[in-house]
Design a protein around this motif. Structure first.
Motif, PDB file in Angstrom:
ATOM      1  N   ASN A 157       0.884  -1.139  -0.109  1.00  0.00           N
ATOM      2  CA  ASN A 157      -0.034   0.018   0.009  1.00  0.00           C
ATOM      3  C   ASN A 157       0.741   1.210  -0.091  1.00  0.00           C
ATOM      4  N   HIS A 158       2.238   1.037   0.611  1.00  0.00           N
ATOM      5  CA  HIS A 158       2.969   2.142   0.686  1.00  0.00           C
ATOM      6  C   HIS A 158       4.520   1.646   0.791  1.00  0.00           C
ATOM      7  N   THR A 159       5.497   2.506   0.559  1.00  0.00           N
ATOM      8  CA  THR A 159       6.930   2.295   0.827  1.00  0.00           C
ATOM      9  C   THR A 159       7.349   3.220   1.792  1.00  0.00           C
ATOM     10  N   PHE A 210       1.833 -15.019   0.191  1.00  0.00           N
ATOM     11  CA  PHE A 210       1.904 -13.824   0.940  1.00  0.00           C
ATOM     12  C   PHE A 210       0.870 -13.741   1.742  1.00  0.00           C
ATOM     13  N   ARG A 211       1.219 -13.031   2.775  1.00  0.00           N
ATOM     14  CA  ARG A 211       0.243 -12.335   3.683  1.00  0.00           C
ATOM     15  C   ARG A 211       0.108 -11.180   3.229  1.00  0.00           C
ATOM     16  N   ILE A 212      -0.882 -10.470   2.585  1.00  0.00           N
ATOM     17  CA  ILE A 212      -1.045  -9.212   2.217  1.00  0.00           C
ATOM     18  C   ILE A 212      -1.657  -7.942   3.053  1.00  0.00           C
ATOM     19  N   ASP A 213      -0.515  -7.146   3.299  1.00  0.00           N
ATOM     20  CA  ASP A 213      -0.850  -6.043   4.215  1.00  0.00           C
ATOM     21  C   ASP A 213      -1.861  -5.092   3.773  1.00  0.00           C
ATOM     22  N   THR A 214      -2.965  -4.561   4.486  1.00  0.00           N
ATOM     23  CA  THR A 214      -3.792  -3.602   4.417  1.00  0.00           C
ATOM     24  C   THR A 214      -4.386  -3.703   2.858  1.00  0.00           C
ATOM     25  N   VAL A 215      -4.826  -5.079   2.620  1.00  0.00           N
ATOM     26  CA  VAL A 215      -5.083  -5.433   1.206  1.00  0.00           C
ATOM     27  C   VAL A 215      -6.544  -4.634   0.675  1.00  0.00           C
ATOM     28  N   ASN A 216      -7.234  -4.090   1.537  1.00  0.00           N
ATOM     29  CA  ASN A 216      -8.359  -3.340   0.886  1.00  0.00           C
ATOM     30  C   ASN A 216      -8.141  -1.970   0.990  1.00  0.00           C
ATOM     31  N   LYS A 217      -7.065  -1.360   0.909  1.00  0.00           N
ATOM     32  CA  LYS A 217      -6.842  -0.048   1.163  1.00  0.00           C
ATOM     33  C   LYS A 217      -6.166   0.506  -0.348  1.00  0.00           C
ATOM     34  N   TYR A 218      -5.961  -0.285  -1.283  1.00  0.00           N
ATOM     35  CA  TYR A 218      -5.460   0.355  -2.494  1.00  0.00           C
ATOM     36  C   TYR A 218      -6.088   1.253  -3.455  1.00  0.00           C
ATOM     37  N   GLY A 262      -5.245 -12.137   3.046  1.00  0.00           N
ATOM     38  CA  GLY A 262      -5.127 -10.579   2.983  1.00  0.00           C
ATOM     39  C   GLY A 262      -5.785 -10.147   4.439  1.00  0.00           C
ATOM     40  N   GLU A 263      -4.974  -8.849   4.541  1.00  0.00           N
ATOM     41  CA  GLU A 263      -5.358  -8.306   5.864  1.00  0.00           C
ATOM     42  C   GLU A 263      -6.424  -7.335   5.772  1.00  0.00           C
ATOM     43  N   LEU A 264      -7.863  -7.496   6.105  1.00  0.00           N
ATOM     44  CA  LEU A 264      -8.781  -6.961   5.707  1.00  0.00           C
ATOM     45  C   LEU A 264      -9.550  -6.103   7.060  1.00  0.00           C
ATOM     46  N   ILE A 300     -10.969  -9.275  17.119  1.00  0.00           N
ATOM     47  CA  ILE A 300      -9.779  -8.881  17.883  1.00  0.00           C
ATOM     48  C   ILE A 300      -9.792  -7.629  18.167  1.00  0.00           C
ATOM     49  N   ARG A 301     -10.562  -6.724  17.559  1.00  0.00           N
ATOM     50  CA  ARG A 301     -10.851  -5.562  18.052  1.00  0.00           C
ATOM     51  C   ARG A 301     -11.561  -5.114  19.315  1.00  0.00           C
ATOM     52  N   LEU A 302     -12.334  -5.976  19.885  1.00  0.00           N
ATOM     53  CA  LEU A 302     -13.037  -5.919  21.223  1.00  0.00           C
ATOM     54  C   LEU A 302     -12.016  -5.029  22.162  1.00  0.00           C
ATOM     55  N   ASN A 352     -13.087   4.137  19.766  1.00  0.00           N
ATOM     56  CA  ASN A 352     -13.147   4.409  18.255  1.00  0.00           C
ATOM     57  C   ASN A 352     -12.190   4.167  17.422  1.00  0.00           C
ATOM     58  N   LEU A 353     -12.048   3.262  16.484  1.00  0.00           N
ATOM     59  CA  LEU A 353     -10.904   2.835  15.882  1.00  0.00           C
ATOM     60  C   LEU A 353      -9.917   3.801  15.831  1.00  0.00           C
ATOM     61  N   PHE A 354     -10.210   5.061  15.625  1.00  0.00           N
ATOM     62  CA  PHE A 354      -9.012   6.005  15.332  1.00  0.00           C
ATOM     63  C   PHE A 354      -8.717   6.627  16.641  1.00  0.00           C
ATOM     64  N   ASN A 368      -1.923 -11.410  16.943  1.00  0.00           N
ATOM     65  CA  ASN A 368      -0.831 -11.083  15.960  1.00  0.00           C
ATOM     66  C   ASN A 368      -0.049 -10.053  16.275  1.00  0.00           C
ATOM     67  N   HIS A 369       0.858  -9.333  15.365  1.00  0.00           N
ATOM     68  CA  HIS A 369       1.762  -8.540  15.946  1.00  0.00           C
ATOM     69  C   HIS A 369       1.191  -7.112  16.120  1.00  0.00           C
ATOM     70  N   ASP A 370      -0.012  -6.932  15.928  1.00  0.00           N
ATOM     71  CA  ASP A 370      -0.724  -5.484  16.015  1.00  0.00           C
ATOM     72  C   ASP A 370      -1.914  -5.511  17.209  1.00  0.00           C
ATOM     73  N   SER A 372       2.792  -7.856  21.991  1.00  0.00           N
ATOM     74  CA  SER A 372       3.104  -9.038  20.987  1.00  0.00           C
ATOM     75  C   SER A 372       4.555  -9.106  20.483  1.00  0.00           C
ATOM     76  N   ARG A 373       5.212  -7.894  20.958  1.00  0.00           N
ATOM     77  CA  ARG A 373       6.734  -7.860  20.115  1.00  0.00           C
ATOM     78  C   ARG A 373       7.726  -8.056  21.226  1.00  0.00           C
ATOM     79  N   ILE A 374       7.573  -8.167  22.580  1.00  0.00           N
ATOM     80  CA  ILE A 374       8.705  -8.421  23.329  1.00  0.00           C
ATOM     81  C   ILE A 374       9.245  -9.846  23.133  1.00  0.00           C
TER      82      ILE A 374
HETATM   83  O1  TEU Z   1      -1.664  -2.981   9.804  1.00  0.00           O
HETATM   84  C1  TEU Z   1      -2.767  -2.377   8.941  1.00  0.00           C
HETATM   85  C2  TEU Z   1      -3.777  -2.159  10.034  1.00  0.00           C
HETATM   86  O2  TEU Z   1      -4.935  -1.548   9.514  1.00  0.00           O
HETATM   87  C3  TEU Z   1      -3.196  -1.828  11.320  1.00  0.00           C
HETATM   88  O3  TEU Z   1      -2.236  -0.894  11.371  1.00  0.00           O
HETATM   89  C4  TEU Z   1      -4.422  -1.628  12.428  1.00  0.00           C
HETATM   90  O4  TEU Z   1      -5.161  -1.163  11.818  1.00  0.00           O
HETATM   91  C5  TEU Z   1      -3.529  -0.899  13.132  1.00  0.00           C
HETATM   92  O5  TEU Z   1      -2.815  -1.444  14.241  1.00  0.00           O
HETATM   93  C6  TEU Z   1      -3.953   0.604  13.248  1.00  0.00           C
HETATM   94  O6  TEU Z   1      -5.389   0.666  13.779  1.00  0.00           O
HETATM   95  C7  TEU Z   1      -0.558  -3.441   8.677  1.00  0.00           C
HETATM   96  C8  TEU Z   1       0.489  -4.033   9.663  1.00  0.00           C
HETATM   97  O7  TEU Z   1      -0.193  -5.290  10.233  1.00  0.00           O
HETATM   98  C9  TEU Z   1       0.739  -3.134  10.801  1.00  0.00           C
HETATM   99  O8  TEU Z   1       1.972  -3.536  11.678  1.00  0.00           O
HETATM  100  C10 TEU Z   1       1.419  -1.982  10.080  1.00  0.00           C
HETATM  101  O9  TEU Z   1       1.707  -0.703  11.101  1.00  0.00           O
HETATM  102  C11 TEU Z   1       0.463  -1.189   8.936  1.00  0.00           C
HETATM  103  O10 TEU Z   1       0.057  -2.205   8.155  1.00  0.00           O
HETATM  104  C12 TEU Z   1       1.258  -0.371   7.979  1.00  0.00           C
HETATM  105  O11 TEU Z   1       1.933  -1.166   7.217  1.00  0.00           O
END
Ligand code: TEU
Length: 595
Positions: free
Chosen positions: A103-105, A203-211, A263-265, A294-296, A300-302, A340-342, A435-437
């Protein structure tokens, strides 16, 4: 039996390379370290390793900011190390998938350096550039009022060409412009075919629905009046051309290489939105991660993500029910995961790690829940030994994640002490850092993650002497041994556990999590197919720290009393006397069969 794709029954295991195993004493995990642990994963029952980004990167978002898709970040190792990892996995009948972050570099990627060098550079349109707006006082403003994932605006000003570029994440992660066909072709070649040609299996496809973004770039409605930037995932999630782009990726790359894709959706809460991505006929992705469950606990998401919102068990069960059933009767497929790592650790968020007994029981019951669920199962490193969140006593200095620090610094600036404390409380439960220690391998210094005397990049959990893999490997009653045994049973009864239809019982029960899994005839090896003798399992889990009455098992299974059999229990052997099966111990889980 039953022609189903290999990846539906495979057990995937996510490795976060920085925190798994350090082999050269620099305090940072690496690929040779991972290679030295492949036999451990094989013993657990792992079929596929998903390796989070190990590419060249300035590491401002732990490698999700890539500056060279075809080079390995030096602290992780070399291209040859990856080749060896592929070889080692394949020699054990295992597979390897990589993390596709397109989605980004990174802003340090040569493509972006060219794009930002001038408005006429051939790669200018490979990223998303927009002129500024001005307010009534003539102050320069970003093109839209959108808020990104790490707090702050989704636009960064570029002095040289006097335009803004879009970054949904950090300013160091400029979004690629998928509207540009040349850019997409380069992504398929440079970031995908290069690795598939080296033998990677998918592949596990990062942010697969944001392109595919809204290309008219409108302002978002004001939903957080007290901050300048507004949450706007609907502006860039599941956009107008997203299915066209993903289908193109499938037909041009994934399909020809027979590469598996997950895909990460995120931000896609409706089954009717998810199905088009995973319908076999659509030829887009094999499966996706959906994040409602997993968001439970997150706000507010943001803007309020780290203001913790307690939730009842019924809320968790409803999400599970939705995502366990939405593919029934369709040609779609799904995933099962709880870490997961997030995200924070499952045993700390959904279980109970307040005492050693409750920690062990709830870690095993979470394992029972995951292993009896339909869809491809994904485990996250350390989940199999019940790794926990960082101790509550640790201060903010132990949190390294750009997202955690983005939210913390944002709230610090408000000076609102109440909100600051609430954010710290939320981070202690939900932060991605938990999840990263470092992985806790044994009771040697630094938990065997790195050499004695070396300072690991993140602090090792204080409790590593009691909670580590070595302590559990040869204990038949450990969390690890429970996972290994349960994974074998998942394979043995795949028609019920990995593929079978799910039916939630007692949805409003706030103490017990009970469901029926039936055999999926399409993959069943047993011949009896008439409904009343269809193979079934009853999963009964006590999600509380108190004793609960066990439901009527034979009734729920629809079989005669005494015909049911106990397949699995989380209680240490010898402690469970069948005749007392009318009570469930704290966090006890059981699986009964009707045969
Ligand atoms: O995560 C995408 C994503 O939506 C998460 O960032 C999640 O929503 C979040 O933690 C913000 O609310 C992927 C990777 O899994 C994450 O580690 C990256 O930081 C992100 O994309 C950017 O590549």
């Amino acid at each position: 039996v039953g022609t189903t794709a290999w990846w539906k029954d495979a057990v995937f295991y996510q490795v976060y390379p920085a925190s798994f195993q350090d082999s050269n004493g620099d305090g940072w995990g690496d690929i040779p370290g991972l290679i030295s642990r492949i036999d451990y994963l094989h013993r657990l029952g792992v079929d596929v390793v998903w390796l989070s980004p190990m590419f060249e990167s300035p590491q401002q978002d732990m490698g999700y900011d890539i500056s060279d898709y075809q080079a390995v970040y030096s602290r992780y190792g070399t291209l040859e190390d990856v080749d060896q990892l592929i070889e080692v996995c394949h020699s054990r009948g295992m597979k390897l998938i990589l993390d596709l972050v397109v989605n980004h570099t990174s802003d340090q990627h040569p493509w972006f350096k060219e794009s930002r060098s001038s408005k006429t550079n051939p790669k200018r349109d490979w990223y998303i550039w927009k002129p500024p707006r001005y307010d009534s006082a003539g102050n320069r403003m970003p093109p839209t009022n959108w808020r990104g994932y790490f707090a702050g605006s989704t636009w960064t000003w570029d002095e040289k060409t006097e335009e803004y570029y879009l970054n949904l994440y950090g300013p160091f992660q400029p979004d690629l412009n998928w509207e540009n066909a040349e850019c997409r072709a380069a992504i398929y070649d440079v970031a995908m075919r290069f690795w598939l040609d080296r033998g990677v299996d998918g592949f596990r496809i990062d942010t697969v629905n944001k392109y595919s973004k809204r290309t008219d770039f409108p302002d978002a409605p004001i939903t957080c009046p007290d901050v300048p930037h507004q949450p706007a995932p609907e502006m860039w999630c599941n956009g107008p051309r997203i299915h066209e782009f993903i289908h193109e990726m499938q037909t041009q790359v994934l399909g020809p290489y027979n590469a598996v894709s997950v895909g990460e959706l995120s931000n896609t809460p409706l089954p009717e939105q998810v199905l088009p991505y995973v319908s076999a006929a659509a030829r887009e992705l094999d499966m996706v991660f959906e994040f409602s469950m997993i968001r439970l606990g997150t706000g507010n998401l943001f803007h309020g993500k780290y203001i913790y919102q307690p939730f009842p068990l019924s809320a968790l069960k409803r999400h599970v029910e939705t995502w366990q059933t939405f593919i029934e009767g369709t040609d779609g497929w799904h995933t099962v995961f709880c870490e997961n790592h997030d995200n924070g650790r499952a045993v700390s968020r959904f279980g109970d790690d307040s005492t050693p007994e409750l920690w062990e029981a709830s870690a095993k019951t979470i394992a029972l829940w995951q292993i009896t669920s339909t869809g491809t199962l994904f485990l996250y490193q350390g989940q199999e030994i019940g790794m926990r969140n960082m101790p509550e006593s640790w201060g903010i200095e132990e949190y390294k994640d750009v997202e955690s620090l983005g939210f913390y610094n944002e709230v610090l600036e408000t000076g609102d002490e109440k909100r600051i404390q609430a954010t710290l409380h939320g981070l202690r439960i939900l932060a991605r850092d938990h999840s990263r220690i470092p992985f806790q391998w044994d009771d040697s210094p630094n938990a065997g993650f790195t050499e004695e005397g070396v300072t690991p990049w993140m602090r090792v959990h204080d409790q590593y002497r009691e909670l580590n893999a070595a302590k559990q490997l040869d204990d038949p009653e450990s969390v690890f041994s429970f996972y290994a045994k349960a994974l074998r049973l998942r394979k043995e009864y795949r028609d019920i556990f990995a593929h079978g239809p799910f039916k939630l019982l007692e949805p409003e029960n706030e103490a017990l999590f009970i469901y029926i899994k039936e055999s999926d005839a399409r993959v069943s090896s047993s011949t009896t197919e008439d409904t009343d003798t269809k193979r079934k399992a009853l999963v009964v889990m006590n999600f509380t720290k108190s004793v609960q009455e066990c439901p009527d098992v034979s009734g729920a299974l629809g079989c005669r009393k005494g015909e049911e059999s106990l397949l699995m229990s989380t209680v240490r052997s010898g402690q469970l006397a069948l005749e007392t099966c009318d009570e469930l111990k704290p966090w006890e889980g059981r699986v009964y069969l009707n045969f």
